[in-house]
Design a protein around this motif. Structure first.
Motif, PDB file in Angstrom:
ATOM      1  N   UNK B  37      57.880 -41.624  16.765  1.00  0.00           N
ATOM      2  CA  UNK B  37      57.572 -41.317  15.366  1.00  0.00           C
ATOM      3  C   UNK B  37      56.086 -41.495  15.110  1.00  0.00           C
ATOM      4  N   UNK B  38      55.557 -42.620  15.611  1.00  0.00           N
ATOM      5  CA  UNK B  38      54.143 -42.918  15.399  1.00  0.00           C
ATOM      6  C   UNK B  38      53.276 -41.830  16.019  1.00  0.00           C
ATOM      7  N   UNK B  39      53.580 -41.459  17.269  1.00  0.00           N
ATOM      8  CA  UNK B  39      52.763 -40.462  17.965  1.00  0.00           C
ATOM      9  C   UNK B  39      52.805 -39.120  17.268  1.00  0.00           C
ATOM     10  N   UNK B  40      54.023 -38.660  16.966  1.00  0.00           N
ATOM     11  CA  UNK B  40      54.170 -37.331  16.367  1.00  0.00           C
ATOM     12  C   UNK B  40      53.474 -37.275  15.021  1.00  0.00           C
ATOM     13  N   UNK B  41      53.712 -38.279  14.170  1.00  0.00           N
ATOM     14  CA  UNK B  41      53.170 -38.169  12.825  1.00  0.00           C
ATOM     15  C   UNK B  41      51.684 -38.496  12.757  1.00  0.00           C
ATOM     16  N   UNK B  42      51.183 -39.316  13.704  1.00  0.00           N
ATOM     17  CA  UNK B  42      49.745 -39.531  13.721  1.00  0.00           C
ATOM     18  C   UNK B  42      49.031 -38.245  14.127  1.00  0.00           C
ATOM     19  N   UNK B  43      49.587 -37.517  15.106  1.00  0.00           N
ATOM     20  CA  UNK B  43      48.922 -36.257  15.477  1.00  0.00           C
ATOM     21  C   UNK B  43      49.093 -35.220  14.378  1.00  0.00           C
ATOM     22  N   UNK B  44      50.250 -35.266  13.703  1.00  0.00           N
ATOM     23  CA  UNK B  44      50.427 -34.351  12.568  1.00  0.00           C
ATOM     24  C   UNK B  44      49.389 -34.642  11.491  1.00  0.00           C
ATOM     25  N   UNK B  45      49.062 -35.942  11.310  1.00  0.00           N
ATOM     26  CA  UNK B  45      48.040 -36.317  10.337  1.00  0.00           C
ATOM     27  C   UNK B  45      46.696 -35.695  10.703  1.00  0.00           C
ATOM     28  N   UNK B  46      46.334 -35.818  12.003  1.00  0.00           N
ATOM     29  CA  UNK B  46      45.054 -35.245  12.446  1.00  0.00           C
ATOM     30  C   UNK B  46      45.027 -33.746  12.180  1.00  0.00           C
ATOM     31  N   UNK B  47      46.137 -33.094  12.523  1.00  0.00           N
ATOM     32  CA  UNK B  47      46.228 -31.641  12.334  1.00  0.00           C
ATOM     33  C   UNK B  47      46.133 -31.285  10.853  1.00  0.00           C
ATOM     34  N   UNK B  48      46.816 -32.082  10.018  1.00  0.00           N
ATOM     35  CA  UNK B  48      46.829 -31.796   8.582  1.00  0.00           C
ATOM     36  C   UNK B  48      45.437 -31.902   7.984  1.00  0.00           C
ATOM     37  N   UNK B  49      44.688 -32.928   8.422  1.00  0.00           N
ATOM     38  CA  UNK B  49      43.342 -33.085   7.877  1.00  0.00           C
ATOM     39  C   UNK B  49      42.519 -31.842   8.182  1.00  0.00           C
ATOM     40  N   UNK B  50      42.653 -31.345   9.418  1.00  0.00           N
ATOM     41  CA  UNK B  50      41.900 -30.144   9.787  1.00  0.00           C
ATOM     42  C   UNK B  50      42.345 -28.952   8.948  1.00  0.00           C
ATOM     43  N   UNK B  51      43.670 -28.748   8.884  1.00  0.00           N
ATOM     44  CA  UNK B  51      44.190 -27.603   8.127  1.00  0.00           C
ATOM     45  C   UNK B  51      43.778 -27.712   6.667  1.00  0.00           C
ATOM     46  N   UNK B  52      43.821 -28.945   6.138  1.00  0.00           N
ATOM     47  CA  UNK B  52      43.472 -29.123   4.734  1.00  0.00           C
ATOM     48  C   UNK B  52      42.003 -28.774   4.492  1.00  0.00           C
ATOM     49  N   UNK B  53      41.132 -29.258   5.367  1.00  0.00           N
ATOM     50  CA  UNK B  53      39.708 -28.980   5.149  1.00  0.00           C
ATOM     51  C   UNK B  53      39.422 -27.491   5.287  1.00  0.00           C
ATOM     52  N   UNK B  54      40.067 -26.885   6.290  1.00  0.00           N
ATOM     53  CA  UNK B  54      39.904 -25.443   6.472  1.00  0.00           C
ATOM     54  C   UNK B  54      40.464 -24.680   5.277  1.00  0.00           C
ATOM     55  N   UNK B  55      41.697 -25.086   4.877  1.00  0.00           N
ATOM     56  CA  UNK B  55      42.370 -24.356   3.803  1.00  0.00           C
ATOM     57  C   UNK B  55      41.636 -24.494   2.483  1.00  0.00           C
ATOM     58  N   UNK B  56      41.216 -25.716   2.165  1.00  0.00           N
ATOM     59  CA  UNK B  56      40.470 -25.914   0.925  1.00  0.00           C
ATOM     60  C   UNK B  56      39.183 -25.107   0.964  1.00  0.00           C
ATOM     61  N   UNK B  57      38.580 -25.055   2.169  1.00  0.00           N
ATOM     62  CA  UNK B  57      37.372 -24.255   2.317  1.00  0.00           C
ATOM     63  C   UNK B  57      37.649 -22.799   1.982  1.00  0.00           C
ATOM     64  N   UNK B  58      38.755 -22.259   2.518  1.00  0.00           N
ATOM     65  CA  UNK B  58      39.122 -20.861   2.241  1.00  0.00           C
ATOM     66  C   UNK B  58      39.319 -20.657   0.742  1.00  0.00           C
ATOM     67  N   UNK B  59      40.044 -21.613   0.106  1.00  0.00           N
ATOM     68  CA  UNK B  59      40.328 -21.460  -1.320  1.00  0.00           C
ATOM     69  C   UNK B  59      39.026 -21.465  -2.115  1.00  0.00           C
ATOM     70  N   UNK B  60      38.062 -22.283  -1.672  1.00  0.00           N
ATOM     71  CA  UNK B  60      36.803 -22.382  -2.403  1.00  0.00           C
ATOM     72  C   UNK B  60      35.745 -21.427  -1.857  1.00  0.00           C
ATOM     73  N   UNK B  61      36.181 -20.480  -1.073  1.00  0.00           N
ATOM     74  CA  UNK B  61      35.288 -19.423  -0.605  1.00  0.00           C
ATOM     75  C   UNK B  61      34.139 -19.943   0.261  1.00  0.00           C
ATOM     76  N   UNK B  62      34.478 -20.846   1.188  1.00  0.00           N
ATOM     77  CA  UNK B  62      33.497 -21.311   2.169  1.00  0.00           C
ATOM     78  C   UNK B  62      34.237 -21.491   3.488  1.00  0.00           C
ATOM     79  N   UNK B  63      33.545 -21.551   4.620  1.00  0.00           N
ATOM     80  CA  UNK B  63      34.253 -21.537   5.897  1.00  0.00           C
ATOM     81  C   UNK B  63      34.956 -22.847   6.246  1.00  0.00           C
ATOM     82  N   UNK B  64      34.570 -23.977   5.685  1.00  0.00           N
ATOM     83  CA  UNK B  64      35.159 -25.232   6.122  1.00  0.00           C
ATOM     84  C   UNK B  64      34.508 -25.712   7.397  1.00  0.00           C
ATOM     85  N   UNK B  65      34.982 -26.825   7.980  1.00  0.00           N
ATOM     86  CA  UNK B  65      34.326 -27.343   9.185  1.00  0.00           C
ATOM     87  C   UNK B  65      34.413 -26.346  10.340  1.00  0.00           C
ATOM     88  N   UNK B  66      33.286 -26.009  10.930  1.00  0.00           N
ATOM     89  CA  UNK B  66      33.336 -25.047  12.028  1.00  0.00           C
ATOM     90  C   UNK B  66      32.324 -25.369  13.131  1.00  0.00           C
TER      91      UNK B  66
END
Lengths: 169, 398, 103
Positions: B37-66
């Motif tokens: 559980x710890x392994x799966x959800x910790x990696x999901x957390x890492x992935x989510x942070x990336x997706x969130x930063x990218x996605x928020x970037x898209x919504x705000x019309x900027x590329x996000x971390x690249x």
């Protein structure tokens, strides 16, 4: 008594003792929350799952938070060198030790010492608890609902600002 | 073939546990579950942070971390190293012990809550008879951690933020718990495994029998989702951390890895409460339509969870922050009466299950839906006009 | 020493700690906390007697503990509201400073 129960009893008693002796009121309240958690562990060890989780939900989630907020709202004006205890504190401790000693002695001497171990583990099924609450204990349940509503309204009224008191600008 | 994939992780765990010597097995089984559980959800957390930063970037019309790695894919790693190596500052006037303990107390109950969630067929760490209550009991401990963080910092902003957070969490805990009660009432069990099992089978041979497809279930699901967003301090309910007014609420005095732990706890809490929504209303690990039953159960759970994460990112990027007085009024005056009424509708749904005349199914659905929608619109309109919840007109200084 | 007996001793000790706290602390909030400990000690007794008693199917001890928890929650809410009201009146939450009945 197995290891887990020993650990939980230690947590409970240590938390309670810390809550009653520490100087800082917030520390006392948090130590109290630790004691409540330890008790929930003891309930779990006794097979009363529902009571254990209810205990955490009510005591840690509500009562501890209430106590902490009450401490913040009644922040005592710092009187230098004021003792946190009632002044002649020895009689109080004496009575406490006497009562505890009497209770322990009675438990030691009672027939309970020769009672047999529990035969099976009758973990209280939640379904049975629910059915009993809705049949045998339905009247107490309704009265309890009334009591909680009354307590809610009463607490709100008590803590309301006095109508005469001027509102802060 | 299906059996192999569906029970892949279960069999894997059994194989590992079976390979160990006799005395270790009792200890190994929960440890392996916890580690997974710890392994799966910790990696999901890492992935989510990336997706969130990218996605928020898209919504705000900027590329996000690249910059880090190909298309910014290694950004979580860089964030992790940064959090780990940053200086850990403890304020001089802080209560050192509580300041240190608060992140731990924050993370531990969130991780505990995962123990009762069924992630797939036979994939649950502990099947408590009162699993749902356990989940909420674990969630209740988080409030104390928030208070510890806010109070121990000895900073007026963090104390204010913590008080706001506690008030918000207590207010929204009521609709959150009451929204689940309809399901508990109809299933007759608090065990999450039983609740998932109750949603097996199909309507008309193809559509899954999920609770969200009933009128009261849909209403409870929406209320649950709103309350869950508030409970995990996500935008638009991120007032406790409102940067513009409170700097960062109870997190002001935290830096380095302690801050990262708060961050992880917040996201893991979001995943946990989404997983609970999936379990209660969206059929847990069941497939949505009968034709897709051939995919493994854990895949469906993961897909639904991913959907929730994307939804929360979308909401965060789209909605503005709520005002404090609106926040409290919304929970106590709107959500609470509605969710209580919803329980009555759930009871009506239950007692009308025996109807057998022509068109009974449609009548039952439409009737229950009307029972929810009419009070909803009346209450909404009353609040809208009387309490100034409506649109405001701002007059510019002439 | 039987298991039941050890639970009863833990409960007696908890009760003693709560009682001593109630008798010696001057802050009203801590007195309330001490009362909660005593109530909890009683709950532990109820659960222990239920578990090791002759008729665990009846669930009487569990029910009593559940009702006690609910009543204790109400008691804490009203008690703390009272403390806050007293504090507003007397500017203190110390019990030996609040000794007048006249407002």
């Amino acid at each position: 008594m197995n290891t887990a129960l020993l650990i939980f009893s230690t947590i409970t008693l240590a938390g309670a003792a810390a809550a009653m002796t520490l100087r800082n009121l917030i520390h006392c309240a948090l130590a109290g929350a630790v004691a409540f958690l330890g008790l929930a562990g003891l309930f779990l060890g006794l097979g009363a799952e529902f009571v254990a989780f209810g205990q955490v939900l009510v005591y840690v989630g509500a009562v501890a938070i209430l106590i902490v907020i009450a401490v913040l709202l009644t922040r005592p004006a710092r009187v230098a060198g004021e003792s946190p205890r009632v002044e002649p504190w020895l009689p109080g401790v004496g009575i406490g030790v006497l009562v505890t000693g009497a209770l322990v002695a009675m438990v030691k001497a009672s027939l309970v010492a020769r009672s047999p171990e529990a035969v099976s583990s009758p973990a209280a099924p939640v379904k049975a608890i629910g059915e009993q609450l809705m049949t045998t204990y339905v009247l107490p349940l309704e009265v309890l609902g009334l009591l909680l509503t009354a307590a809610l309204i009463g607490a709100v009224l008590l803590a309301l600002r006095d109508p005469g008191e001027a509102r802060r600008p | 073939m299906f059996e192999l994939f569906d029970q892949l992780f279960v069999n894997l765990k059994h194989a590992v546990v079976g390979a160990l010597p006799e005395g270790w097995q009792v200890l190994a089984s929960p440890l392996i579950s916890a580690a997974a559980i710890l392994g799966v959800f910790a990696s999901l957390f890492a992935l989510t942070v990336l997706v969130e930063r990218k996605g928020l970037g898209r919504i705000q019309n900027r590329p996000g971390p690249n910059r880090v790695g190909p298309a910014g894919l290694l950004q979580p790693l860089a964030d992790f190293i940064k959090a780990l190596t940053k200086e850990d500052i403890v304020p001089v006037s802080a209560d050192k012990v509580l300041h240190f303990l608060a992140p731990v107390v924050m993370l531990a109950p969130v991780l505990l809550a995962y123990a009762v969630l069924p992630f797939g067929r036979n994939m649950v760490a502990v099947d408590f008879d009162a699993g749902l209550l356990f989940f909420f009991a674990a969630g209740a401990c988080v409030e104390l951690a928030v208070f510890m963080a806010g109070w121990s910092s000895h900073n007026k902003f963090s104390l204010l933020g913590a008080m706001r957070a506690i008030a918000q969490m207590i207010s929204y805990e009521l609709p959150l718990i009451l929204a689940t009660l309809g399901v508990v009432m109809l299933v007759g069990s608090l065990s999450l495994v039983d609740i998932v099992a109750s949603q097996a089978g199909h309507h008309w041979g193809w559509l899954a029998r999920w609770w969200v497809f009933t009128p009261w279930g849909l209403a409870a699901f929406v209320i649950f989702l709103i309350a869950a967003t508030a409970e995990s301090n996500r935008a638009p309910f991120d007032l406790p951390e409102g940067e513009a007014e409170l700097v960062a609420g109870h997190l002001v005095e935290y830096s380095g890895f302690k801050y990262a732990i708060f961050f992880i706890a917040e996201y893991l809490g979001l995943f946990a409460v989404s997983a609970l929504a999936i379990t209660l209303f969206l059929g847990g690990w069941h497939a949505p339509v009968a034709a897709l039953d051939w995919l493994p159960s854990w895949f469906w759970f993961g897909a639904k969870l991913a959907g929730f994460i994307v939804f929360f990112i979308w909401v965060r990027g789209t909605l503005p922050r709520v005002r404090v007085d609106h926040l409290m009024g919304f929970a106590w005056k709107f959500l609470l009466p509605l969710v209580l009424w919803n329980l009555v509708v759930a009871a009506v749904w239950w007692y009308s299950r025996g109807w057998a005349f022509a068109g009974a199914g449609i009548l039952r659905w439409v009737g229950c839906a009307a029972m929810i929608l009419i009070p909803y619109s009346l209450l909404g309109r009353a609040l809208y006009t009387r309490h100034g919840l409506g649109p405001r007109t701002y007059r510019l200084a002439a | 020493m039987s298991t039941l007996q050890s639970f009863l001793i833990v409960s007696a000790l908890l009760f003693g700690i709560g009682l001593t706290g109630v008798l010696t602390r001057r802050n009203a909030i801590l007195v309330l906390l001490g009362i909660e400990f005593m109530l909890n000690a009683a709950n532990l007794n109820f659960i222990a007697f239920w578990r090791f008693g002759p008729n665990p199917e009846a669930l009487t001890g569990v029910m009593f503990a559940l009702f006690a928890i609910a009543v204790a929650a109400a008691e804490a809410a009203v008690g703390l509201a009272l403390v806050i009201a007293i504090y507003r009146h007397a500017r203190t939450a110390n019990l030996d400073a609040v000794e007048e009945l006249k407002g």
